[in-house]
Design a protein around this motif. Structure first.
Motif, PDB file in Angstrom:
ATOM      1  N   ASP A   1       5.978 -10.883  16.006  1.00  0.00           N
ATOM      2  CA  ASP A   1       6.838 -11.476  14.588  1.00  0.00           C
ATOM      3  C   ASP A   1       6.164 -10.968  13.433  1.00  0.00           C
ATOM      4  O   ASP A   1       6.844 -12.132  12.738  1.00  0.00           O
ATOM      5  CB  ASP A   1       6.866 -13.357  15.535  1.00  0.00           C
ATOM      6  N   ASN A   2       4.707  -9.966  13.627  1.00  0.00           N
ATOM      7  CA  ASN A   2       4.686 -10.511  12.031  1.00  0.00           C
ATOM      8  C   ASN A   2       5.357  -8.669  11.715  1.00  0.00           C
ATOM      9  O   ASN A   2       5.164  -7.849  12.575  1.00  0.00           O
ATOM     10  CB  ASN A   2       3.564 -10.489  12.016  1.00  0.00           C
ATOM     11  N   ILE A   3       4.699  -8.314  10.448  1.00  0.00           N
ATOM     12  CA  ILE A   3       5.536  -7.203   9.971  1.00  0.00           C
ATOM     13  C   ILE A   3       3.664  -6.223   9.279  1.00  0.00           C
ATOM     14  O   ILE A   3       3.336  -6.844   8.883  1.00  0.00           O
ATOM     15  CB  ILE A   3       6.390  -7.329   9.347  1.00  0.00           C
ATOM     16  N   TYR A   4       3.525  -4.917  10.032  1.00  0.00           N
ATOM     17  CA  TYR A   4       2.371  -4.619   9.908  1.00  0.00           C
ATOM     18  C   TYR A   4       2.599  -2.829   9.291  1.00  0.00           C
ATOM     19  O   TYR A   4       3.789  -2.760   9.708  1.00  0.00           O
ATOM     20  CB  TYR A   4       1.857  -3.727  11.186  1.00  0.00           C
ATOM     21  N   TYR A   5       2.223  -3.100   8.223  1.00  0.00           N
ATOM     22  CA  TYR A   5       1.759  -1.131   7.853  1.00  0.00           C
ATOM     23  C   TYR A   5       0.861  -0.626   7.504  1.00  0.00           C
ATOM     24  O   TYR A   5       0.195  -1.293   7.493  1.00  0.00           O
ATOM     25  CB  TYR A   5       2.837  -1.303   5.744  1.00  0.00           C
ATOM     26  N   SER A   6       0.790   0.185   8.208  1.00  0.00           N
ATOM     27  CA  SER A   6      -0.538   1.111   8.447  1.00  0.00           C
ATOM     28  C   SER A   6      -0.542   3.306   7.538  1.00  0.00           C
ATOM     29  O   SER A   6       0.441   3.383   8.025  1.00  0.00           O
ATOM     30  CB  SER A   6      -0.557   1.507  10.088  1.00  0.00           C
ATOM     31  N   TYR A   7      -1.848   3.175   7.142  1.00  0.00           N
ATOM     32  CA  TYR A   7      -1.412   3.837   6.468  1.00  0.00           C
ATOM     33  C   TYR A   7      -3.214   4.616   6.444  1.00  0.00           C
ATOM     34  O   TYR A   7      -3.952   3.654   6.364  1.00  0.00           O
ATOM     35  CB  TYR A   7      -0.790   5.170   5.143  1.00  0.00           C
ATOM     36  N   LYS A   8      -3.871   5.497   5.570  1.00  0.00           N
ATOM     37  CA  LYS A   8      -5.218   5.880   5.860  1.00  0.00           C
ATOM     38  C   LYS A   8      -6.085   4.967   4.721  1.00  0.00           C
ATOM     39  O   LYS A   8      -7.175   5.122   5.293  1.00  0.00           O
ATOM     40  CB  LYS A   8      -5.415   7.639   4.766  1.00  0.00           C
TER      41      LYS A   8
END
Length: 894
Positions: free
Chosen positions: A463-470
């Motif tokens: 129920d949480n939004i995650y964003y991933s990059y370098k």
């Protein structure tokens, strides 16, 4: 032959010699007589080998290198010409060396031999728990008893069939034949053991076999690969060249301590990880292509690739079948209420078995998601924004495109409040609010932080939004609507290199993502809400996934499917257990600068010369799983205080170590399991010869001698300085006396100068008096001449007297005497410089020396001023003076 020692190193009888593999490196030990090594067997701390007319054993030296010792050198007269040792067996204290003509029995306790010479050629010798057997051509099967061969069966079946191997089974001998499958020998009676695998083995030439630790059998054939059979006789695997073998002829088979199956091929070596949690499906035909997505639906395994959508019945050996109409790139497979959706380059399909229905064709579809609170709706991310699918009366169809946002929506998430977050690789993260009808958005916000990034991803987890990059993994703060860095998750990128930010959530609520050396997943603990980091030590170089398109699908509770560029592999995380391994030093090498390496002892403590301060350590963990890499961490006490970073490199080199005591420590890691031990090695880099105790003593002696001579030299120096000082003082006294004399002389000179100036003044005064006298007399003379009458003798007499008193010659003589007294030798100097000068010229020079003007000189010479000027002009000519040079200044300078 293949064998394994107590360190779990693997050894191969090889064309060039004995080949050793320690899990990290291969080492070749050339055969003792440059012939092919035919057999190898590890027994205790020795590796016994046999080759052409030679057999013996290898033993590891203190430097970790094997050394060969011949056992046959004392039996040269008993070894037949052209004889080769094809097999080695150990039984109790005996080592059996078998050739095609005889058998050598070596007693390891007494180091004595017994030799068995059958009447005919030996095909092969075998070992079971009960004893040692061998087959001879035309005679039958023999057992060795009391050092001799005893015939136990001459059955016709054994006479006709070549025996490949013999095993113990249920108190009977199970005999593996070359062409006739398995036979059983009990109480001298031969019978056929019929198995389910007989049909598969028909017309197959079996060359080698091995009973496995689970009771099953591995059979190696000529030109037909490997057969794995259960202990009940059921075929489990048939592995051939098109399924991964290097070639189809298996000359030897060996099961190691970890139940890996080693295959000695006609050309090359293969290792089969029978108990690996990883199973690979490789598409060497190119029909399947790169797998982008997969799903298990209605008992069928669907895989979406760059070639289209394929399926097959799960857990079956059938080939994949193509779903008609799906040619092209398949990006996603999504199941909703038992309906399978396919996101495709051509739009969206509904899949029913092997039938596809095209329900959306306006744009390619990246992803599909459920709409919270609207079970009849699905949101899909397309090449040009977002759109809605609607279920009407059980049929799904396109409803509308969401206006106001037209960017590609490869990754998106929708919240319960109908707020949408979209990640665009080249533009960053967007956020916008949908209207109640899910038809439009008035505006959207572009996040400045976090920024865009290559292979970035966005997903919803717990129920949480995650964003991933370098730069890491960021979590959305529901109150501020801002992304905040999640340190626990982001730490993974610090420990391992970033390759892709692709985030995936499975049905068991695990968050998966990939890094360079690991597959990572986070899960919640059973007794806490803390995220637990788990790693699968499979590097990206082996997973062969497409960067940015990594995908993992949960097929069952523990089995996951991971797509690759040439198929896929499955991973059973419940079987992902790592054995406890021991790490060991394999070699230690030293060398001087720009010289070749030399092996050093790997046991005990070593002292190395200072010049040999370049040290290379090689170490290994004998792990032979294809998809699991061992990692190493080292510490050099005496040089560093903390452990190094984990690395897969099994060597480390230290250059130019300073003198001192060191302890090198290294430990290994397989997955999350550390090695049972820490391998350590203590050594000392000796001081250079110029820093040894003897050298220091010599330095002290030399220093003392130098100090003595320096002290002596200083004494001599100061004595000389003292004498020099006395001399200087005497000299100073003399100088002072001279200075005093000079002062006296100076005073005398000053007095002389004063006298000279006084005389000059007197001379000038007398000269002026003469001038005035002559002028006065001239005036009287002139007046008398004017007033005298002609013929007056008295006046003439007075004039004559006056002329005598103003005679030029008399005046000059008086002046000359006075001038010589005042300026001695001036006239001589002038005459020497200018020899052509007349007495009158010298007289003029003397008057000019007194700085007299022409007007003052005229009366002295009794001539007119004009005549004086002429005389001065002529004098300049005689002296050869330049036009610009002053006559008076020149005369004054003489």
């Amino acid at each position: 032959m293949i064998t394994q020692d107590s360190q779990q190193f693997i050894y191969f009888a090889n064309n060039e010699g004995l080949l050793e593999f320690n899990g990290a490196n291969f080492t070749l030990y050339p055969s003792p007589n440059e012939t092919i090594i035919r057999s190898a067997k590890s027994i205790g701390d020795r590796i016994y080998t046999g080759c052409y007319m030679e057999f013996g054993y290898w033993k590891r030296q203190s430097n970790g290198i094997l050394k060969y010792y011949s056992l046959s050198k004392n039996l040269k007269h008993k070894i037949l010409d052209d004889e080769q040792i094809w097999n080695i067996i150990d039984f109790d204290q005996w080592v059996v060396f078998q050739s095609l003509n005889q058998i050598f029995l070596f007693d390891t306790k007494t180091s004595k031999f017994k030799i068995i010479k059958p009447k005919s050629a030996i095909s092969r010798a075998f070992k079971t728990n009960e004893g040692i057997y061998y087959q001879t051509y035309g005679e039958g099967l023999f057992e060795i008893e009391n050092g001799t061969g005893k015939l136990i069966s001459g059955d016709a079946l054994l006479m006709k069939n070549k025996i490949v191997n013999i095993f113990s089974r249920n108190g009977k001998l199970l005999i593996q034949t070359q062409f006739n499958g398995f036979l059983e020998l009990s109480n001298g009676i031969i019978s056929k053991w019929n198995t389910d695998a007989d049909a598969d083995l028909s017309n197959t030439s079996i060359y080698s076999s091995q009973q496995l630790s689970d009771g099953g059998f591995a059979l190696g054939s000529v030109s037909n690969g490997i057969f794995i059979i259960s202990k009940e006789g059921k075929l489990i695997y048939h592995i051939t060249q098109n399924k991964g073998l290097s070639n189809n002829t298996a000359l030897s088979i060996f099961e190691d301590f970890d139940k890996n199956l080693w295959i000695g091929l006609d050309n090359g070596i293969n290792c089969i990880n029978l108990n690996s949690p990883v199973r690979t499906f490789s598409d060497d035909t190119g029909i399947l292509g790169t797998v982008y997505t997969s799903i298990l639906h209605d008992g069928k395994l669907y895989v979406g690739t760059n070639q289209g959508l394929f399926y097959k019945t799960y857990n079956s050996n059938e080939d994949f079948k193509f779903v008609n109409g799906t040619k092209g790139q398949v990006w996603t497979l999504f199941s909703n209420d038992n309906t399978l959706f396919c996101g495709h380059d051509s739009g969206t399909f509904v899949i029913n078995g092997n039938v596809s229905q095209h329900i959306f064709a306006n744009s390619g579809t990246w992803k599909l998601e459920k709409v919270p609170g609207h079970p009849e709706l699905l949101m899909q991310g397309n090449y040009f924004g977002l759109s809605i699918l609607e279920n009407k009366n059980g049929n799904w169809a396109f409803r509308n495109k969401i206006s106001g946002f037209d960017y590609s929506s490869k990754y998106f998430e929708i919240t319960k409040s109908l707020e949408v977050y979209v990640s665009h690789e080249y533009k960053g993260v967007f956020r916008f609010q949908l209207d109640k009808n899910l038809t439009k958005t008035d505006k959207f916000q572009t996040y400045k932080n976090p920024s865009k990034g290559k292979n970035a991803s966005l997903t919803q987890f717990n129920d949480n939004i995650y964003y991933s990059y370098k730069e890491g993994i960021f979590k959305l703060n529901k109150k501020t609507k801002q992304f905040e860095k999640e340190e626990t998750l982001s730490d993974v990128f610090k420990k391992d290199d970033y390759t892709s930010g692709k985030l995936m959530v499975d049905n068991s609520n695990r968050l998966w993502f990939f890094t360079k050396n690991y597959i990572n997943y986070f899960s919640f603990g059973k007794l806490s809400s803390q995220l637990k980091h788990n790693i699968v030590p499979i590097p990206s170089s082996l997973t062969n996934s497409m960067l940015g398109y990594e995908n993992i699908t949960q097929i069952s509770n523990s089995i996951y499917l991971i797509g690759t560029t040439d198929g896929y592999y499955t991973l059973n995380i419940d079987e992902l257990k790592f054995n406890k391994y021991k790490i060991s030093m394999s070699t230690i090498s030293i060398n001087k600068v720009n010289e070749t390496l030399r092996s050093a002892s790997i046991k005990g403590h070593s002292d190395f010369k200072f010049a040999d301060n370049n040290i290379t350590f090689s170490y290994t963990v004998p792990e032979f799983n294809k998809y699991i890499n061992a990692e190493y961490q080292y510490l050099l006490e005496g040089s560093q205080d903390i452990w190094s970073e984990w690395s897969t490199k099994p060597t480390i080199n230290f250059k130019n170590l300073p003198a001192g005591d060191y302890t090198f420590k290294v430990r290994g890691k397989i997955g999350n399991e550390l090695s049972e031990n820490v391998a350590s090695y203590s050594f000392t880099i000796l001081k250079p010869w110029y820093r040894t105790n003897l050298a220091v003593l010599i330095y002290v002696i030399i220093l003392c001698i130098c100090a003595y001579f320096i002290n002596r030299a200083y004494k001599n120096y100061y004595h000389q300085q003292k004498e020099k000082l006395i001399e200087e003082n005497n000299r100073l006294l003399e100088i002072k006396e001279l200075e005093t004399e000079q002062e006296l002389m100076k005073i005398k000179n000053q007095q002389l100068e004063q006298d000279f100036e006084s005389k000059n003044r007197e001379l000038a005064a007398s000269t002026m008096n003469l001038i005035k006298k002559n002028e006065f007399l001239s005036m009287i003379k002139d007046d008398l001449k004017k007033n005298s009458e002609e013929g007056n003798k008295n006046i003439k007499s007075v004039i004559t007297t006056i002329n005598k008193n103003i005679s030029e010659e008399d005046t000059w003589n008086i002046f000359k005497d006075a001038f010589n007294n005042a300026d001695k030798d001036f006239l001589k100097k002038v005459k020497n410089l200018h020899s052509s000068l007349t007495p009158n010229d010298l007289r003029l020079c003397a008057y000019l020396r007194l700085n007299l003007s022409s007007k003052e000189i005229a009366p002295l010479l009794n001539i007119s001023v004009r005549s004086v000027e002429i005389k001065r002009y002529r004098l300049r000519k005689k002296m050869d003076l330049a036009h610009e040079e002053s006559l008076v200044e020149y005369i004054l300078s003489i």
